[in-house]
Design a protein around this motif. Structure first.
Motif, PDB file in Angstrom:
ATOM      1  N   THR A  18      65.284   9.116  20.490  1.00 34.94           N
ATOM      2  CA  THR A  18      65.411   7.652  20.569  1.00 34.94           C
ATOM      3  C   THR A  18      64.520   6.962  19.539  1.00 34.94           C
ATOM      4  O   THR A  18      64.453   5.730  19.500  1.00 34.94           O
ATOM      5  N   VAL A  19      63.829   7.741  18.718  1.00 30.51           N
ATOM      6  CA  VAL A  19      62.934   7.191  17.695  1.00 30.51           C
ATOM      7  C   VAL A  19      63.667   7.210  16.355  1.00 30.51           C
ATOM      8  O   VAL A  19      64.154   8.257  15.916  1.00 30.51           O
ATOM      9  N   TYR A  20      63.710   6.043  15.723  1.00 32.36           N
ATOM     10  CA  TYR A  20      64.425   5.893  14.453  1.00 32.36           C
ATOM     11  C   TYR A  20      63.518   5.310  13.389  1.00 32.36           C
ATOM     12  O   TYR A  20      62.659   4.479  13.678  1.00 32.36           O
ATOM     13  N   ASP A  21      63.724   5.742  12.168  1.00 24.48           N
ATOM     14  CA  ASP A  21      63.182   5.044  11.013  1.00 24.48           C
ATOM     15  C   ASP A  21      64.053   3.807  10.863  1.00 24.48           C
ATOM     16  O   ASP A  21      65.277   3.923  10.808  1.00 24.48           O
ATOM     17  N   PRO A  22      63.478   2.600  10.815  1.00 21.10           N
ATOM     18  CA  PRO A  22      64.288   1.383  10.739  1.00 21.10           C
ATOM     19  C   PRO A  22      65.257   1.341   9.548  1.00 21.10           C
ATOM     20  O   PRO A  22      66.232   0.605   9.574  1.00 21.10           O
ATOM     21  N   GLU A  23      64.996   2.156   8.533  1.00 21.93           N
ATOM     22  CA  GLU A  23      65.845   2.140   7.342  1.00 21.93           C
ATOM     23  C   GLU A  23      66.940   3.202   7.363  1.00 21.93           C
ATOM     24  O   GLU A  23      67.791   3.228   6.478  1.00 21.93           O
ATOM     25  N   ILE A  24      66.909   4.098   8.360  1.00 20.47           N
ATOM     26  CA  ILE A  24      67.870   5.212   8.402  1.00 20.47           C
ATOM     27  C   ILE A  24      68.532   5.223   9.779  1.00 20.47           C
ATOM     28  O   ILE A  24      67.839   5.266  10.787  1.00 20.47           O
ATOM     29  N   MET A  64      53.625   5.155  16.260  1.00 15.20           N
ATOM     30  CA  MET A  64      53.318   4.406  17.473  1.00 15.20           C
ATOM     31  C   MET A  64      54.456   4.536  18.489  1.00 15.20           C
ATOM     32  O   MET A  64      54.228   4.706  19.685  1.00 15.20           O
ATOM     33  N   ASP A  65      55.699   4.496  18.011  1.00 18.42           N
ATOM     34  CA  ASP A  65      56.862   4.637  18.885  1.00 18.42           C
ATOM     35  C   ASP A  65      56.863   6.011  19.555  1.00 18.42           C
ATOM     36  O   ASP A  65      57.077   6.129  20.765  1.00 18.42           O
ATOM     37  N   ILE A  66      56.607   7.052  18.786  1.00 20.45           N
ATOM     38  CA  ILE A  66      56.539   8.411  19.339  1.00 20.45           C
ATOM     39  C   ILE A  66      55.442   8.483  20.402  1.00 20.45           C
ATOM     40  O   ILE A  66      55.664   8.962  21.515  1.00 20.45           O
ATOM     41  N   GLN A  67      54.264   8.030  20.054  1.00 16.22           N
ATOM     42  CA  GLN A  67      53.111   8.089  20.954  1.00 16.22           C
ATOM     43  C   GLN A  67      53.430   7.399  22.279  1.00 16.22           C
ATOM     44  O   GLN A  67      53.225   7.973  23.356  1.00 16.22           O
ATOM     45  N   MET A  68      53.935   6.174  22.216  1.00 18.06           N
ATOM     46  CA  MET A  68      54.220   5.409  23.431  1.00 18.06           C
ATOM     47  C   MET A  68      55.302   6.073  24.284  1.00 18.06           C
ATOM     48  O   MET A  68      55.170   6.150  25.508  1.00 18.06           O
ATOM     49  N   ILE A  70      56.338   9.328  24.367  1.00 17.60           N
ATOM     50  CA  ILE A  70      55.956  10.616  24.943  1.00 17.60           C
ATOM     51  C   ILE A  70      54.890  10.420  26.021  1.00 17.60           C
ATOM     52  O   ILE A  70      54.912  11.070  27.066  1.00 17.60           O
ATOM     53  N   GLU A  71      53.963   9.488  25.804  1.00 20.05           N
ATOM     54  CA  GLU A  71      52.949   9.200  26.822  1.00 20.05           C
ATOM     55  C   GLU A  71      53.559   8.587  28.081  1.00 20.05           C
ATOM     56  O   GLU A  71      52.932   8.612  29.141  1.00 20.05           O
ATOM     57  N   SER A  72      54.761   8.040  27.995  1.00 21.80           N
ATOM     58  CA  SER A  72      55.407   7.440  29.168  1.00 21.80           C
ATOM     59  C   SER A  72      55.936   8.492  30.145  1.00 21.80           C
ATOM     60  O   SER A  72      56.299   8.161  31.270  1.00 21.80           O
ATOM     61  N   ILE A  73      55.982   9.749  29.727  1.00 26.18           N
ATOM     62  CA  ILE A  73      56.418  10.830  30.620  1.00 26.18           C
ATOM     63  C   ILE A  73      55.263  11.140  31.567  1.00 26.18           C
ATOM     64  O   ILE A  73      54.167  11.497  31.113  1.00 26.18           O
ATOM     65  N   PRO A  74      55.481  10.990  32.874  1.00 24.89           N
ATOM     66  CA  PRO A  74      54.373  11.165  33.836  1.00 24.89           C
ATOM     67  C   PRO A  74      53.652  12.510  33.739  1.00 24.89           C
ATOM     68  O   PRO A  74      52.439  12.572  33.939  1.00 24.89           O
ATOM     69  N   GLU A  75      54.373  13.564  33.419  1.00 17.85           N
ATOM     70  CA  GLU A  75      53.750  14.903  33.372  1.00 17.85           C
ATOM     71  C   GLU A  75      52.848  15.102  32.154  1.00 17.85           C
ATOM     72  O   GLU A  75      52.041  16.021  32.135  1.00 17.85           O
ATOM     73  N   VAL A  76      53.000  14.277  31.135  1.00 18.86           N
ATOM     74  CA  VAL A  76      52.235  14.454  29.894  1.00 18.86           C
ATOM     75  C   VAL A  76      50.824  13.914  30.071  1.00 18.86           C
ATOM     76  O   VAL A  76      50.615  12.789  30.522  1.00 18.86           O
ATOM     77  N   ASN A  77      49.850  14.745  29.708  1.00 18.74           N
ATOM     78  CA  ASN A  77      48.448  14.364  29.808  1.00 18.74           C
ATOM     79  C   ASN A  77      47.988  13.626  28.547  1.00 18.74           C
ATOM     80  O   ASN A  77      47.394  12.558  28.637  1.00 18.74           O
ATOM     81  N   ARG A  78      48.267  14.193  27.380  1.00 11.22           N
ATOM     82  CA  ARG A  78      47.812  13.632  26.105  1.00 11.22           C
ATOM     83  C   ARG A  78      48.825  13.991  25.022  1.00 11.22           C
ATOM     84  O   ARG A  78      49.477  15.017  25.101  1.00 11.22           O
ATOM     85  N   VAL A  79      48.914  13.136  23.999  1.00 10.43           N
ATOM     86  CA  VAL A  79      49.818  13.384  22.869  1.00 10.43           C
ATOM     87  C   VAL A  79      49.014  13.336  21.580  1.00 10.43           C
ATOM     88  O   VAL A  79      48.297  12.363  21.324  1.00 10.43           O
ATOM     89  N   ASP A  80      49.133  14.376  20.792  1.00 11.81           N
ATOM     90  CA  ASP A  80      48.545  14.410  19.453  1.00 11.81           C
ATOM     91  C   ASP A  80      49.677  14.620  18.459  1.00 11.81           C
ATOM     92  O   ASP A  80      50.544  15.481  18.667  1.00 11.81           O
TER      93      ASP A  80
END
Length: 105
Positions: A18-24, A64-68, A70-80
């Motif tokens: 669901t993450v897109y480069d706005p130009e592609i 920022m889109d990826i981070q937000m 993936i962090e929205s998944i309840p099971e995920v503790n941290r995203v790097d």
């Protein structure tokens, strides 16, 4: 990979699509920008990825889109997110769907 980790991996891939480069008009997963998704025993997620160009103007937005998401998944503790340009991205890394969407097939 055990069943729980596989389910979490699947959830992550769904969100990466669901993450897109706005130009592609193709998501970053099918573009081949995601090199690896690693989940450790504590459900910390490490994503290794690249961009089509080191000077991608949408890089901050995409990260920022990826981070937000993936962090929205309840099971995920941290995203790097680790950016790499080795190997450099090229169109051979794209899925068939992406190649079709962008007119390369």
């Amino acid at each position: 990979m055990n069943e729980e980790l596989q389910k979490l991996q699947d959830k992550i891939v769904v969100l990466l699509r669901t993450v897109y480069d706005p130009e592609i008009p193709v998501n970053i997963y099918d573009l081949g920008l995601i090199y690896d998704v690693d989940i450790d025993d504590a459900n910390n997620v490490t994503i290794e990825m690249t961009f089509t160009s080191p000077s991608c103007p949408a890089a901050d937005f995409i990260l920022m889109d990826i981070q937000m998401k993936i962090e929205s998944i309840p099971e995920v503790n941290r995203v790097d997110i680790n950016l790499t340009f080795d190997p450099p991205w090229d169109k051979s890394m794209m899925s068939e769907e992406a190649l079709l969407e962008l007119g390369f097939m």
